[in-house]
Scaffold this motif. Sequence first.
Motif, mmCIF file in Angstrom:
data_model
loop_
_atom_site.group_PDB
_atom_site.id
_atom_site.type_symbol
_atom_site.label_atom_id
_atom_site.label_comp_id
_atom_site.label_asym_id
_atom_site.label_seq_id
_atom_site.Cartn_x
_atom_site.Cartn_y
_atom_site.Cartn_z
ATOM 1 N N SER A 148 57.795 26.597 57.487
ATOM 2 C CA SER A 148 57.907 25.784 58.453
ATOM 3 C C SER A 148 57.616 26.407 59.711
ATOM 4 O O SER A 148 57.532 27.419 60.018
ATOM 5 C CB SER A 148 59.200 25.159 58.554
ATOM 6 O OG SER A 148 60.141 25.998 58.819
ATOM 7 N N LYS A 149 57.507 25.322 60.746
ATOM 8 C CA LYS A 149 57.120 26.180 62.140
ATOM 9 C C LYS A 149 58.377 26.939 62.437
ATOM 10 O O LYS A 149 58.115 27.950 63.133
ATOM 11 C CB LYS A 149 57.121 24.540 63.145
ATOM 12 C CG LYS A 149 55.987 24.450 63.523
ATOM 13 C CD LYS A 149 55.812 23.213 64.714
ATOM 14 C CE LYS A 149 54.583 22.633 64.860
ATOM 15 N NZ LYS A 149 54.610 21.328 65.380
ATOM 16 N N SER A 150 59.792 26.471 62.160
ATOM 17 C CA SER A 150 60.552 27.425 62.487
ATOM 18 C C SER A 150 60.782 28.592 61.403
ATOM 19 O O SER A 150 61.712 29.529 61.627
ATOM 20 C CB SER A 150 61.907 26.447 62.286
ATOM 21 O OG SER A 150 62.022 26.085 61.009
ATOM 22 N N GLN A 185 54.799 20.029 54.716
ATOM 23 C CA GLN A 185 55.219 20.867 55.741
ATOM 24 C C GLN A 185 55.376 20.087 56.824
ATOM 25 O O GLN A 185 56.081 20.163 58.016
ATOM 26 C CB GLN A 185 54.161 21.885 56.265
ATOM 27 C CG GLN A 185 54.761 23.047 56.997
ATOM 28 C CD GLN A 185 53.446 23.813 57.701
ATOM 29 O OE1 GLN A 185 52.480 23.892 57.203
ATOM 30 N NE2 GLN A 185 53.835 24.403 58.940
ATOM 31 N N LYS A 186 54.484 19.119 57.185
ATOM 32 C CA LYS A 186 54.348 18.185 58.265
ATOM 33 C C LYS A 186 55.849 17.443 58.145
ATOM 34 O O LYS A 186 56.611 16.966 59.344
ATOM 35 C CB LYS A 186 53.364 17.196 58.223
ATOM 36 C CG LYS A 186 53.012 16.198 59.315
ATOM 37 C CD LYS A 186 51.909 15.355 59.288
ATOM 38 C CE LYS A 186 51.639 14.745 60.469
ATOM 39 N NZ LYS A 186 50.529 13.770 60.518
ATOM 40 N N ASP A 214 58.602 19.770 59.353
ATOM 41 C CA ASP A 214 58.690 19.990 60.801
ATOM 42 C C ASP A 214 59.195 18.900 61.489
ATOM 43 O O ASP A 214 60.132 19.094 62.579
ATOM 44 C CB ASP A 214 57.287 20.394 61.135
ATOM 45 C CG ASP A 214 56.929 21.962 60.481
ATOM 46 O OD1 ASP A 214 57.590 22.547 60.537
ATOM 47 O OD2 ASP A 214 55.650 21.917 60.529
ATOM 48 N N LYS A 237 62.857 18.642 63.725
ATOM 49 C CA LYS A 237 62.696 18.466 65.227
ATOM 50 C C LYS A 237 63.570 16.973 65.537
ATOM 51 O O LYS A 237 64.505 16.917 66.479
ATOM 52 C CB LYS A 237 61.361 18.236 65.408
ATOM 53 C CG LYS A 237 61.167 17.979 67.186
ATOM 54 C CD LYS A 237 59.693 18.454 67.459
ATOM 55 C CE LYS A 237 59.410 17.779 69.001
ATOM 56 N NZ LYS A 237 58.616 16.841 68.962
#
Length: 688
Positions: free
Chosen positions: A204-206, A230-231, A234, A238
Amino acid sequence: MKKVLFLLFSTVVIAQQSNHVDFITALGKVTINDTSKIVEGTVEFEFKVLNSIDTIKIDAQNMEFFNVKLNDKPVPFINSRKEIQIVFPFVKGNNNLTFDYQVKPKQAMYFLGSKATNDLQIWTQGQGKYTSNWFPSFDDVNEKVVFNLDIIFDKKYEVLSNGVLKKEFNQGETKKWEYRMEKPMSSYLLMLAIGKFKKQTQRSKSGVPLELYLEEKDSSLHTTTYKHTQKIFDFLEKEIGFPYPWRVYRQAPVKDFLYAGMENTSATLFNTRYVVDAIGFKDRSYLNVNAHELAHQWFGNLITAETGTHHWLQEGFATYFALLAERNIYGDDYFYHALYETAQQLKFASRTDSIPVLNPKASSLTFYQKGAWALFVVHETLGDKNFKKVIKNYLQKNAFQNVNTQDFFDEITKVSKFNTEKFSKLWLETTAFNTLEANELLLKNKSIQELFEVNKLKNTPFQEKRQYLEKVMQSDVYFKVKEAVLSQIQKESWSDKIKLYELALNSNNTSLRQLLAVTVSNIPENFRLQYETLLLDASYETQEIALTTLWNNFPNHRTRYLDVSKNWIGFKDLNLRIVWLSLALATPNYVSDQDNLQKELISYTSPIYEASLRQNALEQLLFNQILSDEVLRSLVNATTHHAWQFSKFGRDTIRKLIKNSEIRIVFQTLQPTLLEQERLQLQRLLNE
Ligand SMILES: [Zn+2]
């Protein structure tokens, strides 16, 4: 009545125990025998006594215990077959309890396939089935524990559990997997799954590892099955505003799963029906379930409803946040039309359903969809900024604890003047659906306005609305509005509606075309060619409907339809192959030798296949009145299956069949050849 009394009684006991004892960690070392289906293990609990107490209890169904020791010394215990009770004059302070156990789980752990056929799977389901059937734990969701599992199994398999896989050791032919959690959770979220899984890992982005598992043989379906994973991750991280609470997130499909998905902490399991290729994705996408189970990692796992009364804090929230994740992918129109459709369902249900959201006995529709609607109302009323603040504060304040509806309201009251009492009365304590408020919110969306315009014409004579409807059908309005046009003209004459049907077919929208395929059951000759184009749609569901409908309508063209579709397979449950076999068998002279087709269809009823495929095959065999011994035996086997829908199908079908005295006799003669459990089930049905 007895059940209610018992429940009240056990709640009292639980309440007492959690006031006196707090379980901190559980370390289990578990070995599973896939032939005897016996689980053996050693467990170590760390717990704190808060106030003196003389007995502590751990839920453990039908288990045997050995070497029970408290702080390294043997201690007296009682095995009630429902729990292990440790009898000791406990005083304030920390304790360590260890014991060995053995159990053959009656439920909550399921064995599918076998090593011999190279398709063994073992998986668990805690919610609704109780983890205490395979691991000593706590049926009370308010007892949150840091669970750690060591699992020993054949090294040729993959073993999944909750948390981070810290270590793996090979020990000859076996292997030990060490899974570790850092934070506490309720016992129903404990899991393990064993199979020939292979993973692909994304991040993930994190930075959270996203482990996406599939069975080795399905590896070509990775991208399509897990599309947008994954989208979604993320987005939700958020949107929720509280970092994903666990160290890793893994997902795996398992055979004959009981539900669509289950949000075991950091390790979601889901139904293989969502394992799809690019075409299958259109009708059976995992996306919504994917987002729903992920949302539960916060709403359900990080914070857990303290009783069934507040279940909407899990299901309503997971449903709503999944819808927000879908909105992020499919857009606003998708979002509003999904809410519109559930509003229709809720309105319809409210005519007979008298159980509101805040009631442990509410229906799934109420917990999930009414709950989601209620949350949508809060979101819209507070505005996005305040809503996000409330969600974040609510999670921060209650992290790793249990919650009730008032806890959520408390956070709302801190940021706004929103009248939670009135809201609760309108949305959570009554089953009436608040259409007025709902429509006001829905009509913010332009395509909903257009839908309402179309729906207003329901009772208008066709000639007066014809032009308008044709204009809608030719416009680029959201396809759901066009679907409303199709539904509205069903009863009109063919000469009136054919133009609109043609426009629908020309739309190139597979969903709209699918609705047309379903809607039209009698096809006039002058619409045959257009309808036949549905056979080639990139949708296994549309193809199945079109093939069946055309075969029914045009006996003279059956051979051609069967030729076109003879190599079709469809979803993983072979929907197109099964329907083709059935229609080919029902078409005299289509093949000279029907035996092979019959054999193939019967082969799909075997227990080596999943229940959905077996049931499809059995239904088609019954349709063709093929009632060989093998078919009847498969029906009896179905009655012993763990999936209640399939076992019910088996029982209901046998009940119908044994009304015929000849078939009844065949069932009776089969009895000696059946397995014990099958024989018992059949005997029960014959005795009815
Ligand atoms: Zn759920």
